[in-house]
Design a protein around this motif. Structure first.
Motif, PDB file in Angstrom:
ATOM      1  N   HIS A  12       6.822   1.377   6.183  1.00 43.73           N
ATOM      2  CA  HIS A  12       5.547   0.865   6.023  1.00 43.73           C
ATOM      3  C   HIS A  12       5.454  -0.545   5.531  1.00 43.73           C
ATOM      4  N   GLY A  13       4.659  -1.470   6.170  1.00 42.96           N
ATOM      5  CA  GLY A  13       4.433  -3.071   5.983  1.00 42.96           C
ATOM      6  C   GLY A  13       5.854  -3.273   6.945  1.00 42.96           C
TER       7      GLY A  13
ATOM      8  N   ASP B 295       0.247  -1.438   3.149  1.00 48.02           N
ATOM      9  CA  ASP B 295      -0.623  -1.747   4.215  1.00 48.02           C
ATOM     10  C   ASP B 295      -1.609  -2.931   3.932  1.00 48.02           C
TER      11      ASP B 295
END
Length: 241
Positions: free
Chosen positions: A38-39, A184
Motif C-alpha cells: 500500500h502506498g 492511502d
C-alpha cells in the motif's frame, strides 16, 4: 521482506503479517505466500540459505529492525547488487553481511503484527464479516447469534485456535486496516471512525501500543521518508509472488 518505504502485508496459510517500516517479515521455506503493498512502497527481499534459515524461527514472524539490520538490508539489496557500474560485494562479504543480519534478527523481539487466520468455520464466518467491515462494533454475542454459535463457544475457539481473545484479534485487524488507510493518505480522524473507534484518542492509544508511534508521527514519517520514531512504522500489500 523489508519495507524501506510504504506498507507491506504478507499472507500465508497461518494468517497475515502487517509490516510497517523498520520491520522485517520472515517467511520460512515451505510456506505458500503472497504479498501486497500500500502506498509508494520500496520493498526489499533477501533470501537465506538453509544453514542460516534454521537459526531464525520456523514460523512466519515480524521483527523490529535495528539500525544495523536496516543498513545491512539496504546494502544487500542496493545498487551494488544489480548495477554493473557499482562495485559489487564479493561472495564472502555477502556471507558476512547475511550472518550479521541473522544475528540481529535473533536478538530482535517478535512484533505483535501477525493476524492469525481462523480454521474453524464459525470463526472464519466472523473473520470474513470483519474483514469486509472492520468498523463493525457488533459484540461477540451478536456475531455469534448471526452464525448460530454461543459466546462461550466462540470465546474458547478464539483462545484455543488463535491464542488471543476476540477483542484482541479484532483490535489487531483494525490496526492492520488503519495502516492501509493511513498509507492511502487518510487522516487520523477518518481512519479512527472507519476502523470502529468511537473517538480518535482511543484509536491513538491502541495504535501507539501496537505500532510504537502515534498515527500522526507515522504519517509524517511516511511523507518525509524518515523513521517516525525510535520504533518506526510502515505497512502494506504487493502482488502475487
Amino acid at each position: 521482506m523489508y519495507a524501506a518505504g510504504g506498507v507491506l502485508a504478507v499472507h500465508t496459510e497461518r494468517g497475515t503479517s502487517i509490516v510497517p517500516a523498520n520491520r522485517v517479515a520472515w517467511t520460512p521455506a515451505g510456506f505458500t505466500h503472497y504479498h501486497r503493498a500500500h502506498g509508494d512502497t520500496d520493498m526489499r527481499i533477501v533470501f537465506l540459505a538453509p544453514s542460516l534459515a534454521r537459526l531464525v524461527p520456523d514460523h512466519p514472524a515480524v521483527f523490529l529492525a535495528s539500525g544495523l539490520a536496516r543498513e545491512v538490508l539496504l546494502a544487500l539489496t542496493g545498487p551494488r547488487n544489480y548495477d554493473d557500474a557499482a562495485p559489487g560485494y564479493s561472495r564472502s562479504a555477502r556471507a558476512r553481511l547475511l550472518r550479521v543480519l541473522v544475528d540481529e534478527l535473533r536478538e530482535a523481539p517478535e512484533q505483535p503484527l501477525h493476524l492469525p487466520e481462523p480454521r474453524d468455520d464459525r470463526l472464519r464466518a466472523i473473520a470474513r464479516k470483519l474483514y469486509e467491515t472492520p468498523g463493525d462494533n457488533a459484540t461477540l454475542a451478536e456475531l455469534g447469534k448471526a452464525i448460530g454459535a454461543s459466546t462461550r463457544t466462540l470465546s474458547r475457539l478464539f483462545r484455543d485456535e488463535l491464542g488471543m481473545t476476540f477483542y484482541e484479534w479484532r483490535t489487531q485487524l483494525r490496526i492492520h486496516h488503519a495502516l492501509v488507510l493511513l498509507a492511502d493518505g487518510h487522516d487520523t480522524i477518518h481512519t479512527a471512525h472507519a476502523c470502529g473507534w468511537a473517538n480518535p484518542s482511543s484509536f491513538i492509544t491502541a495504535f501507539t501500543h501496537i505500532i510504537g508511534t502515534t498515527p500522526g508521527r507515522y504519517r509524517a514519517g511516511r511523507r518525509t521518508g524518515a523513521p517516525a520514531s525510535q520504533t518506526p512504522t510502515t505497512v502494506g500489500r504487493y502482488e502475487e509472488y
